[in-house]
Design a protein around this motif. Structure first.
Motif, PDB file in Angstrom:
ATOM      1  N   LEU A  62       1.766  -2.627   2.780  1.00  0.00           N
ATOM      2  CA  LEU A  62       0.435  -3.741   2.720  1.00  0.00           C
ATOM      3  C   LEU A  62      -0.410  -2.485   3.188  1.00  0.00           C
ATOM      4  N   ARG A  63      -0.364  -2.039   4.332  1.00  0.00           N
ATOM      5  CA  ARG A  63      -1.242  -1.154   5.259  1.00  0.00           C
ATOM      6  C   ARG A  63      -1.916  -0.121   4.299  1.00  0.00           C
ATOM      7  N   ARG A  64      -0.049   0.707   4.154  1.00  0.00           N
ATOM      8  CA  ARG A  64      -0.161   1.880   3.892  1.00  0.00           C
ATOM      9  C   ARG A  64      -0.640   1.766   2.909  1.00  0.00           C
ATOM     10  N   ILE A  65      -0.810   0.910   1.363  1.00  0.00           N
ATOM     11  CA  ILE A  65      -1.686   1.156   0.181  1.00  0.00           C
ATOM     12  C   ILE A  65      -2.689   0.596   0.358  1.00  0.00           C
ATOM     13  N   ALA A  66      -2.817  -0.475   1.968  1.00  0.00           N
ATOM     14  CA  ALA A  66      -4.933  -0.001   1.931  1.00  0.00           C
ATOM     15  C   ALA A  66      -5.500   0.869   1.882  1.00  0.00           C
ATOM     16  N   ARG A  67      -4.404   1.934   3.048  1.00  0.00           N
ATOM     17  CA  ARG A  67      -5.175   2.986   3.008  1.00  0.00           C
ATOM     18  C   ARG A  67      -4.820   4.086   3.054  1.00  0.00           C
ATOM     19  N   GLU A  68      -4.057   4.876   1.739  1.00  0.00           N
ATOM     20  CA  GLU A  68      -3.925   5.249   1.080  1.00  0.00           C
ATOM     21  C   GLU A  68      -4.777   5.266  -0.062  1.00  0.00           C
ATOM     22  N   VAL A  69      -4.979   4.011  -0.970  1.00  0.00           N
ATOM     23  CA  VAL A  69      -5.564   3.720  -2.117  1.00  0.00           C
ATOM     24  C   VAL A  69      -6.819   2.941  -1.572  1.00  0.00           C
ATOM     25  N   PRO A  70      -8.241   3.197  -1.401  1.00  0.00           N
ATOM     26  CA  PRO A  70      -8.806   2.563  -0.855  1.00  0.00           C
ATOM     27  C   PRO A  70      -9.785   1.864  -1.709  1.00  0.00           C
ATOM     28  N   ALA A  71      -9.702   2.467  -3.322  1.00  0.00           N
ATOM     29  CA  ALA A  71      -9.858   2.121  -4.425  1.00  0.00           C
ATOM     30  C   ALA A  71      -9.394   0.782  -4.673  1.00  0.00           C
ATOM     31  N   LEU A  72      -8.497   0.159  -4.333  1.00  0.00           N
ATOM     32  CA  LEU A  72      -8.013  -0.848  -5.127  1.00  0.00           C
ATOM     33  C   LEU A  72      -8.835  -1.681  -4.355  1.00  0.00           C
ATOM     34  N   ALA A  73      -9.381  -3.400  -5.628  1.00  0.00           N
ATOM     35  CA  ALA A  73     -10.063  -4.399  -5.260  1.00  0.00           C
ATOM     36  C   ALA A  73      -9.312  -5.209  -4.743  1.00  0.00           C
ATOM     37  N   ARG A  74      -8.252  -5.475  -5.450  1.00  0.00           N
ATOM     38  CA  ARG A  74      -7.639  -6.505  -4.363  1.00  0.00           C
ATOM     39  C   ARG A  74      -5.890  -6.179  -4.451  1.00  0.00           C
ATOM     40  N   LEU A  75      -4.991  -6.604  -4.165  1.00  0.00           N
ATOM     41  CA  LEU A  75      -3.531  -6.711  -3.751  1.00  0.00           C
ATOM     42  C   LEU A  75      -2.946  -8.065  -3.311  1.00  0.00           C
ATOM     43  N   ARG A  76      -2.045  -8.162  -4.312  1.00  0.00           N
ATOM     44  CA  ARG A  76      -1.111  -9.397  -4.274  1.00  0.00           C
ATOM     45  C   ARG A  76       0.059  -9.256  -4.413  1.00  0.00           C
ATOM     46  N   TYR A  77       1.057  -9.795  -4.179  1.00  0.00           N
ATOM     47  CA  TYR A  77       2.314 -10.393  -4.170  1.00  0.00           C
ATOM     48  C   TYR A  77       2.955 -11.210  -4.199  1.00  0.00           C
ATOM     49  N   THR A  78       4.058 -11.260  -4.840  1.00  0.00           N
ATOM     50  CA  THR A  78       4.557 -12.295  -5.306  1.00  0.00           C
ATOM     51  C   THR A  78       6.500 -11.473  -5.707  1.00  0.00           C
ATOM     52  N   SER A  79       7.170 -13.088  -5.311  1.00  0.00           N
ATOM     53  CA  SER A  79       6.937 -14.613  -4.654  1.00  0.00           C
ATOM     54  C   SER A  79       7.879 -13.943  -3.052  1.00  0.00           C
ATOM     55  N   PRO A  80       6.774 -13.837  -2.026  1.00  0.00           N
ATOM     56  CA  PRO A  80       7.175 -14.155  -1.128  1.00  0.00           C
ATOM     57  C   PRO A  80       8.235 -15.185  -0.205  1.00  0.00           C
ATOM     58  N   HIS A  81       9.496 -14.409   0.400  1.00  0.00           N
ATOM     59  CA  HIS A  81       9.907 -15.677   0.719  1.00  0.00           C
ATOM     60  C   HIS A  81      10.170 -16.316   1.762  1.00  0.00           C
ATOM     61  N   PRO A  82       9.992 -17.883   2.536  1.00  0.00           N
ATOM     62  CA  PRO A  82       9.058 -18.447   4.333  1.00  0.00           C
ATOM     63  C   PRO A  82      10.229 -18.217   5.161  1.00  0.00           C
ATOM     64  N   ARG A  83      11.375 -17.037   5.370  1.00  0.00           N
ATOM     65  CA  ARG A  83      11.491 -16.862   6.363  1.00  0.00           C
ATOM     66  C   ARG A  83      11.911 -15.014   6.352  1.00  0.00           C
ATOM     67  N   HIS A  84      10.937 -14.839   5.975  1.00  0.00           N
ATOM     68  CA  HIS A  84      10.017 -13.480   5.404  1.00  0.00           C
ATOM     69  C   HIS A  84       8.747 -13.741   6.397  1.00  0.00           C
ATOM     70  N   LEU A  85       8.339 -14.178   6.416  1.00  0.00           N
ATOM     71  CA  LEU A  85       6.621 -14.119   6.789  1.00  0.00           C
ATOM     72  C   LEU A  85       6.641 -13.983   8.093  1.00  0.00           C
ATOM     73  N   THR A  86       6.366 -12.364   8.315  1.00  0.00           N
ATOM     74  CA  THR A  86       6.814 -12.582   9.895  1.00  0.00           C
ATOM     75  C   THR A  86       5.423 -11.902  10.212  1.00  0.00           C
ATOM     76  N   ASP A  87       5.205 -12.407  11.809  1.00  0.00           N
ATOM     77  CA  ASP A  87       4.283 -12.361  12.322  1.00  0.00           C
ATOM     78  C   ASP A  87       3.558 -11.281  12.174  1.00  0.00           C
TER      79      ASP A  87
END
Ligand code: SAM
Ligand code: SF4
Length: 486
Positions: free
Chosen positions: A241-266
């Motif tokens: 996610l950080r790399r996308i934000a850094r390398e595609v700064p013109a992107l207005a919004r980023l979403r993702y689906t579907s996350p699994h609760p046990r991979h919701l890391t700190d």
């Protein structure tokens, strides 16, 4: 002569994504789209088998094209997606006028298979997973279609083995796409006018960088065993996610689906706190609020772990809203279990939910548990669940009346008078704007004037010039060990 195709898509975002790739592969082979089945030389059904109802939908849709095939023998009928993968050659026996059955990993072969059928070849099924050389079809969007939102796949398949779910069978083992490919695709979509990207995967936040071309989860790896009932720390999704934000700064919004609760890391929670481009909304499927049911579902987390993770996420992003998936009437689900689900729905404050009645699926471990919750009880539980979520959604939307929201406009509303878009979280907003101005694709500041049951109505105050999303204030690193059942 122009060859025309029509695709009918059933099911989830994954199928919407796959249908796009199907269309691109066909266009590259000289095919053109039509909206009229009667004008088509090729009719494709991209199917879903997640619940029995979805499968019935295919059979009735096939019934509607039967007369077309009877009238014009040269029309090719193809079935793609999860039912195709699940049934394979069987489907050719069940529906004898189907010419091509195509699994999700065989999309590139479609033009050749269709030509085979057009030249009188026997009906054919191709449903082979690309486990040993995983490949992800690059998007080649049609430049004449203005797309505001787009899906980008980051992984395919699923290793979770939830006991009710047919997906591991229809989509195969997990395989990951390289960060370079993902970032390149996001970048080229944004260059083509896309403003919002949704990263896709069955457990999207389990993503990690594949090491070598042939790596997939089907092969032995040094990862820790996946049965551990706490947060798994192997994911590198936050870095992606950080790399996308850094390398595609013109992107207005980023979403993702579907996350699994046990991979919701700190680390992922920190990324939410830090990256302004990430939506303040998360769809985090919970399935049940009862530990007894979660265990039988093999979800590999507890109610306590789920609530602890979302509390941390809310601490990091106070404006966050959450939605979820719930299954009611899983085998053995008692009234007490269902009350636990309702209490979790309240505790989590979901503002939306997709809720489903349990549907026994072929090849799933839960089949042996039977289907003992009566249909009427499933119906009643579904209604009670929708009532609670509906109240929470309404209260949340009412609370936004009078506020100013930044809305990404997706196109005209169905009434043809207003425009429709979504806030940085996920609320749908119908916007009255200046007459004769097309707001599609614009970020617009809107004053919310009214709340409906599922959406907002507002007045456009001004268009925001395209600019990189602001970085949020960096929060202190979140402490505490991950996981832990309450
Ligand atoms: N991978 C995602 C996840 O873990 O939540 C979602 C995959 S599935 C396509 C979407 C939803 O369908 C699931 O979250 C679940 O609620 C529902 N579902 C899956 N199998 C089901 C079944 N046998 N009966 C009823 N609903 C089911
Ligand atoms: Fe199905 Fe569970 Fe995998 Fe989601 S995580 S696709 S519900 S097996």
């Amino acid at each position: 002569m122009t060859k025309r195709y029509i695709v009918q898509t059933m099911g989830c975002q994954m199928n919407v994504h796959d249908s796009r790739r199907i269309e691109e592969v066909l266009r590259a082979s000289g095919w053109q789209a039509t909206d009229e089945a009667t004008l088509a030389d090729l009719v494709i059904f991209n199917t879903c088998s997640i619940r029995e109802k979805a499968e019935h939908k295919l059979m009735s849709a096939l019934g509607t094209v039967r007369p077309l095939k009877d009238a014009r023998k040269d029309v090719v009928i193809a079935v793609a997606g999860c039912v195709a993968q699940q049934e394979g050659e069987n489907l050719l026996k069940k529906a004898r006028f189907v010419d091509v059955v195509l699994g999700p990993d065989n999309i590139p072969e479609l033009p050749a298979l269709v030509e085979h059928a057009r030249s009188g070849g026997a009906p054919i099924a191709r449903t082979v997973f690309d486990v040993h050389a995983p490949a992800f079809l690059d998007a080649t969007p049609d430049p004449t279609r203005l797309e505001v939102n787009a899906f980008v796949t980051v992984m395919k398949g699923c290793d979770e083995r939830c006991t009710y779910c047919v997906v591991p069978h229809t989509r195969g083992p997990e395989r990951y796409r390289s960060a370079d490919e993902i970032v390149r695709e996001v970048g080229s979509m944004v260059d083509g006018g896309v403003r919002e990207v949704t990263l896709l995967g069955q457990t999207v936040n389990s993503w990690f960088e594949p090491r070598g071309e042939t790596q997939s989860s089907a092969e032995p790896s040094s990862e820790p065993p996946r049965w551990a009932g706490s947060v798994v720390e192997t994911s590198q999704f936050a870095e992606l996610l950080r790399r996308i934000a850094r390398e595609v700064p013109a992107l207005a919004r980023l979403r993702y689906t579907s996350p699994h609760p046990r991979h919701l890391t700190d680390a992922l929670i920190e990324a939410h706190a830090e990256l302004g481009v990430l939506s303040d909304h998360l769809h985090l499927p919970v399935q049940s609020g009862s530990d007894r049911v979660l265990k039988r579902m093999l979800r590999r987390y507890t109610r306590g772990l789920y609530l602890e993770r979302i509390a941390k996420l809310r601490e990091a992003v106070p404006a966050l809203t959450l939605s979820t998936d719930v299954i009611v009437g899983f085998p053995g689900e008692t009234d007490e279990d269902f009350e636990e689900t309702l209490s979790l729905v309240r505790a989590a404050g979901f503002t939306a939910a997709f809720a489903f009645k349990y549907s026994p699926r072929p090849f799933t471990p839960a089949l042996k548990l039977g289907d003992d919750v009566p249909e009427a009880v499933k119906d009643e539980r579904l209604q009670r669940l929708f009532a609670v979520v509906g109240e929470q959604q309404r209260a949340h939307l009412d609370g936004l009346v009078g506020s100013r929201q930044r809305v990404l406009v997706e196109g005209p509303s169905r009434d043809g008078v207003r425009f429709q878009g979504r806030t940085h979280r996920n609320e749908i907003v119908h916007i009255a704007g200046p007459e004769g101005v097309d707001l599609t694709g614009q970020l617009v500041d809107v004053t919310v004037e009214h709340a409906n049951n599922h959406s907002l109505m507002g007045l456009a105050e001004g268009v925001v010039p395209a600019a990189p999303a602001p970085r949020r204030k960096r929060l202190p690193v979140l402490g505490g060990a991950a996981g832990g059942a309450a």
